[in-house]
Design an enzyme around this catalytic site. Structure first.
Site, short mmCIF file in Angstrom:
data_model
loop_
_atom_site.label_atom_id
_atom_site.label_comp_id
_atom_site.label_asym_id
_atom_site.label_seq_id
_atom_site.Cartn_x
_atom_site.Cartn_y
_atom_site.Cartn_z
N ARG A 233 0.98 -1.24 0.24
CA ARG A 233 -0.12 0.20 -0.27
C ARG A 233 0.56 1.40 0.26
O ARG A 233 1.58 1.30 0.62
CB ARG A 233 -0.83 0.20 1.08
CG ARG A 233 -1.81 -1.28 1.31
CD ARG A 233 -3.18 -0.46 0.08
NE ARG A 233 -3.74 -1.53 0.51
CZ ARG A 233 -4.09 -2.33 -0.52
NH1 ARG A 233 -3.02 -3.17 -1.50
NH2 ARG A 233 -5.39 -2.82 -0.84
N ASP A 257 4.14 -0.07 -7.30
CA ASP A 257 2.73 -0.05 -8.17
C ASP A 257 1.72 0.52 -7.52
O ASP A 257 -0.04 0.03 -7.51
CB ASP A 257 2.94 -1.71 -7.81
CG ASP A 257 1.67 -2.39 -8.44
OD1 ASP A 257 0.95 -2.10 -10.13
OD2 ASP A 257 0.62 -2.89 -8.15
N GLU A 262 -3.62 7.82 -4.65
CA GLU A 262 -4.22 7.09 -6.27
C GLU A 262 -5.10 7.31 -6.57
O GLU A 262 -6.20 7.50 -5.69
CB GLU A 262 -4.11 5.24 -6.08
CG GLU A 262 -2.86 4.81 -5.99
CD GLU A 262 -3.30 3.43 -5.19
OE1 GLU A 262 -3.90 1.93 -5.54
OE2 GLU A 262 -2.17 3.04 -4.52
N HIS A 280 -1.76 0.13 -9.87
CA HIS A 280 -1.98 -1.18 -8.66
C HIS A 280 -2.37 -1.87 -9.97
O HIS A 280 -3.13 -2.02 -9.52
CB HIS A 280 -2.66 0.21 -8.10
CG HIS A 280 -2.98 -0.79 -7.03
ND1 HIS A 280 -3.51 -0.35 -5.50
CD2 HIS A 280 -3.11 -1.62 -6.19
CE1 HIS A 280 -3.87 -1.15 -5.05
NE2 HIS A 280 -3.73 -1.94 -5.21
O1 A2R Z 1 4.26 -8.65 12.02
P1 A2R Z 1 4.22 -9.72 11.83
O2 A2R Z 1 4.45 -11.27 12.46
O3 A2R Z 1 1.91 -10.12 11.90
O4 A2R Z 1 3.94 -10.28 9.77
C1 A2R Z 1 2.98 -9.64 8.91
C2 A2R Z 1 3.95 -8.54 8.34
N1 A2R Z 1 3.01 -7.32 9.18
C3 A2R Z 1 4.12 -6.69 9.29
N2 A2R Z 1 5.72 -6.73 9.43
C4 A2R Z 1 6.23 -5.68 10.25
N3 A2R Z 1 5.26 -4.48 10.76
C5 A2R Z 1 4.75 -4.28 10.54
N4 A2R Z 1 3.51 -3.80 11.75
C6 A2R Z 1 3.73 -5.81 10.02
N5 A2R Z 1 2.14 -5.95 10.09
C7 A2R Z 1 2.49 -6.88 9.67
O5 A2R Z 1 3.24 -8.43 7.10
C8 A2R Z 1 3.22 -10.58 7.65
O6 A2R Z 1 4.22 -11.54 7.64
C9 A2R Z 1 3.32 -10.38 6.67
C10 A2R Z 1 1.54 -9.77 6.31
O7 A2R Z 1 0.82 -10.78 5.69
P2 A2R Z 1 -0.61 -11.46 5.62
O8 A2R Z 1 -1.17 -11.14 6.56
O9 A2R Z 1 -0.32 -12.89 5.23
O10 A2R Z 1 -0.75 -10.40 4.31
P3 A2R Z 1 -0.36 -10.91 2.19
O11 A2R Z 1 -1.19 -11.55 1.99
O12 A2R Z 1 1.09 -11.41 2.28
O13 A2R Z 1 -1.47 -9.60 1.97
C11 A2R Z 1 -0.15 -8.82 2.06
C12 A2R Z 1 -0.40 -6.74 1.83
C13 A2R Z 1 -1.93 -6.97 1.82
O14 A2R Z 1 -2.38 -6.79 3.13
C14 A2R Z 1 -2.12 -5.47 0.74
O15 A2R Z 1 -2.04 -4.64 1.36
C15 A2R Z 1 -1.22 -5.80 0.00
O16 A2R Z 1 0.00 -6.92 0.53
O17 A2R Z 1 -1.39 -6.44 -1.48
#
Ligand code: A2R
Length: 315
Positions: A233, A257, A262, A280
């Site tokens: 994002r 992207d 946007e 995007h």
């Molecule tokens: O921090 P963790 O252990 O919850 O790991 C998640 C990480 N993450 C962060 N890393 C560092 N600092 C933060 N404040 C933080 N918040 C979240 O992002 C985890 O490794 C990753 C998110 O993974 P998923 O929930 O499986 O999301 P996905 O499907 O990989 O998609 C990520 C994003 C979507 O939300 C859209 O905004 C974009 O990709 O297309």
């Protein structure tokens, strides 16, 4: 009894698929008026919202829909939906994870390789006849053997790391918690990770907890030969700091992207030769958008027939 669904900002293919399926299922679709809301007599009957990930489903909209049961977001990221408010009203929020992992990972790689090898500039060079008139263009930078860092190692982050593995010299990542079974090195501090790698790929969710995470300090740590890739994002990156770092040469390049506002892209990024830009479109292939639409509809169908959602957003 009619089942009334409010459809907000869906991309054309998803809108077409939903419209076709609604006829078969006896669902009645409505579109919001200029104020972003449904007319009051219809709003009373709306039981579901089908929304693009790019539109806001805020408390005002949710409160205008007293019969609402489900908000089905056509995206993996649901940062523009007020999930806490929906929950407080007993409304289920769903999204479309996993089906877009490969496409977004492909785009991350395209942007990384395209930025390092300056592919759009090379393409423009040939088309402008400059190869013939000026000879070979300036050299680019090698992608193989570089150190790659990922900010985020979830569903999509893992797919990116797996694609990078055959060409990367090293892969490391930063998340709040190390991923137990991941073979890559976890770095607990983001600035430290940025200082250790050549390319930093951003793939975390948007929203308040990640806003501005890629700060001026992170960009400076990445450095004059460093490349930033963002397929998450726009707001995760401090865009003003990014523009300043690119303009001054403190950052080597960026493949983007996603953007802060946007579809508006700052002229400074458009003018920068250090950038590769995309509108995007990481998940925007026919196959993936079809799968996202199907999942969005499967989630609507499940909740509206009293079953658990297929992909409720996590707590
Ligand atoms: O921090 P963790 O252990 O919850 O790991 C998640 C990480 N993450 C962060 N890393 C560092 N600092 C933060 N404040 C933080 N918040 C979240 O992002 C985890 O490794 C990753 C998110 O993974 P998923 O929930 O499986 O999301 P996905 O499907 O990989 O998609 C990520 C994003 C979507 O939300 C859209 O905004 C974009 O990709 O297309």
């Amino acid at each position: 009894m009619s089942i009334d669904i409010l459809v907000i900002g869906l991309p054309a293919l998803a809108d077409d698929i939903l419209t076709r399926q609604a006829t078969e299922r006896g669902w009645t679709l409505h579109r919001p008026g200029a104020d972003g809301l449904a007319p009051p007599e219809i709003a009373q009957r709306i039981v579901a919202v089908a929304a693009s990930g790019a539109v806001s489903v805020d408390a005002r909209l949710i409160d205008a829909l007293p019969a609402l049961k489900v908000i089905s977001v056509h995206a993996v990221g649901y940062d523009l939906t007020d999930v806490a408010h929906a929950r407080s009203r007993g409304v289920v929020v769903t999204h479309t994870p996993d089906v877009l992992n490969d496409d977004v990972a492909d785009m991350a790689l395209l942007l990384a390789l395209g930025t390092l090898r300056r592919l759009p500039a090379m393409d423009a060079y040939v088309r402008a006849g400059r190869w013939a008139s000026e000879g070979p263009p300036p050299l680019s930078r090698r992608a193989t053997g570089l150190k790659y860092g990922l900010l985020g190692l979830g569903r999509i982050g893992r797919a990116i790391a797996e694609r990078l593995a055959p060409l990367a010299g090293e892969i490391a990542y930063h998340t709040r918690r190390p991923v137990g079974d991941a073979p890559w090195r976890h770095v607990p501090d983001l600035v430290e990770l940025a200082g250790q790698v050549d390319v930093l790929v951003v793939i975390v969710p948007g929203g308040a907890s990640t806003r501005g995470l890629v700060s001026a300090e992170v960009l400076d740590a990445l450095g004059p030969n460093g490349v930033l890739i963002n397929v998450a994002r726009g707001e995760v990156v401090d865009q003003d700091a990014l523009i300043a770092a690119l303009a001054s040469g403190r950052l080597g390049g960026a493949g983007l992207d996603v953007f802060a506002d946007e579809p508006n892209v700052p002229q400074a990024l458009i003018d920068s030769e250090r950038c590769v830009l995309a509108p995007h479109v990481a998940s925007a292939t026919v196959q993936t958008r079809q799968a996202m639409a199907d999942l969005m509809i499967a989630n609507l169908e499940a909740v509206l027939s009293g079953r658990p959602a297929v992909n409720p957003v996590p707590d």
